[in-house]
Design an enzyme around this catalytic site. Sequence first.
Site, PDB file in Angstrom:
ATOM      1  N   TYR A  44       4.605   2.779  12.533  1.00 50.06           N
ATOM      2  CA  TYR A  44       3.915   2.663  11.244  1.00 50.06           C
ATOM      3  C   TYR A  44       2.472   2.180  11.407  1.00 50.06           C
ATOM      4  CZ  TYR A  44       5.717  -2.315  10.830  1.00 50.06           C
ATOM      5  OH  TYR A  44       6.044  -3.628  11.004  1.00 50.06           O
ATOM      6  N   GLU A  45       1.720   2.306  10.318  1.00 41.75           N
ATOM      7  CA  GLU A  45       0.271   2.063  10.304  1.00 41.75           C
ATOM      8  C   GLU A  45      -0.470   2.988  11.272  1.00 41.75           C
ATOM      9  OE1 GLU A  45      -0.909   0.571   7.969  1.00 41.75           O
ATOM     10  OE2 GLU A  45       0.896  -0.449   7.284  1.00 41.75           O
ATOM     11  N   GLY A  46       0.005   4.208  11.394  1.00 40.09           N
ATOM     12  CA  GLY A  46      -0.591   5.165  12.313  1.00 40.09           C
ATOM     13  C   GLY A  46       0.116   5.099  13.644  1.00 40.09           C
ATOM     14  N   ARG A  96      -3.434  -2.643  11.032  1.00 41.72           N
ATOM     15  CA  ARG A  96      -3.203  -2.159  12.390  1.00 41.72           C
ATOM     16  C   ARG A  96      -3.292  -3.313  13.402  1.00 41.72           C
ATOM     17  NH1 ARG A  96      -6.264   3.759  11.830  1.00 41.72           N
ATOM     18  NH2 ARG A  96      -4.432   4.782  10.924  1.00 41.72           N
ATOM     19  N   MET A 131       0.849  -1.188   0.000  1.00 44.69           N
ATOM     20  CA  MET A 131       0.000   0.000   0.000  1.00 44.69           C
ATOM     21  C   MET A 131       0.884   1.237   0.000  1.00 44.69           C
ATOM     22  SD  MET A 131      -1.785   0.080   3.731  1.00 44.69           S
ATOM     23  CE  MET A 131      -0.877   0.002   5.267  1.00 44.69           C
TER      24      MET A 131
END
Length: 586
Positions: free
Chosen positions: A436-438, A297, A164
Amino acid sequence: MPATYQPPVATMRFLLEDVLDFDAQMAQLPGFEDASADLAAEVLTVAGRMCADRLAPLNLPGDAAGSKLVDGKVITPPGFAEAYAEFVAAGWSGLAGDPAFGGQGLPRTVQIMLDEMVSAANLSFGLFPGLTRGAAEALAAHGSDELKATYLEKLVTGEWCGAMALTEASAGTDLGLLRTRADPRDDGSYSIIGTKIFISSGDQDFGNNVVHLVLARLPDAPAGVKGISLFLVPKLLPGDARDWTERNAMSVGALEHKMGIHAQPTCVMNYDGATGWLVGEAGRGLNAMFTMMNAERLFVGIQGLGLADAATQAAVTYARERLQGRGADGSGPVPIIAHADVRKMLLAGRAFVEPARALAAWTAIRMDVAERHPDPVVSAAAHADVALLTPVIKAAFTDFGFETTVLAQQVFGGHGYIHEAGMEQFVRDARITQIYEGTNGVQAMDLVSRKVTMEGGAPLRSYLDMIAADLAKADPALTDPLAAQMRDALALLETASETIAAAAGDTDRLGAAATEYLNLFALVSLGWMWLRILAASPALGATRTPQAYAAMARYYATYMLPRTALHAARIAAGPEPVMALDEELF
């Protein structure tokens, strides 16, 4: 040499069979009637062997070698391409995938347990199938029939990889700032132009296609997140011969030089008029991408858990073998596991890993219920539970996971600082999971600003009621002193939840309280899982004595659960201590 990784399949089976009532819950779900703890254990035993025997031995040398960019081509460490081919051939990539597209159709619960073992054995490797699965789920949910027919089976089985592409140099958390554009073509495709950074699994040398899901703007798109669309952009195009040898107009500009996950190629991707196709509706790309991001997540939280377990296993092995100092009776030298300070560090790892694995499995079961239960009310309630737990698992598991790897490294003393022991790699690899991933701060803000108050607070109320119900029926002979401590901790969480709900719209108050509330929520949730583990522990018999779990839970109750009072005090203090200092005085 690093300690040998031991897949925790026996513990996983105990959780499914005796703690979480897996068989009965799966029996209610169409398509999963034959799923059982026995079947899960059989599958996970075979998967665990591959993780221990094939993936773990590649972890340390893969970190030392790293991925490289040579003449524009990504070269992964020796053995990775072959291991990936074996992983796919064995069907592990499609374990929970839709059978209509080549998957095995097993419950997501089994998939998440596999994810833990892969992450523990080799995090850099695990990102390849993990991101591919996320891309497949986003495509399945939002792609056109034509795109699904062309790409989905190869993604589900892992024959092709997925990635992504969200982040840009000027657009990280605030994706509304992204500049990559998508210009329509007459044939229905789009020309994708822009540069993305931090793209995990952006390319590799496995000899297959890499399907990128790219966020970009159409020419007439408004500013902000409502102007973002999602596009499928493959590395290889079918070409006139449909042989998938034509290279798309995209390239790896550089590999990021990172603190950890060195074997994972984290790419700067250039899209120079690359051919792409719209996924979902124009202007709703972020909505489509969140299908992948939410799955990722949870996956990242499981990475934190896996790394914590692997590091703790290694530390326990070392502490049993390393002789140093005198025992309480003056004899010695003794294994360092005899020393109280070392025991505290080891127990901190065990006391986190065991209930975290249970909470992950509980959440995974709720995901299966959400996706398949025939009663829409039951399904909706499960969806709400998953939404509530997603930011908690991502942030708390990675925060506590990193903390655990640091403690495990400390057990090794100076040897923990040396690469050959493998411990400093666990610390470096675990650190990215908090980012990462927020970032975990973003997850905490999601929890306090959206999840606590969603549906008028009903899902939160239901969740807290489940914990209270288990507390009310707790057998003191099995669960004290944990149960007594949990009553106090749950009361703190109830009060803090009211404070958060009342602060809706107050950005400073929510921001100051967010990480404190998430950690308070997580500590109570892990305590809840300890209650359930202790209640079921007599079923363990000789495989792992109930006394072992009782001792771990006692440590959790007396050393870790008291943190809830600290978090509650900080929440009650409000935003003033955080906001009082003028910016220029920092």
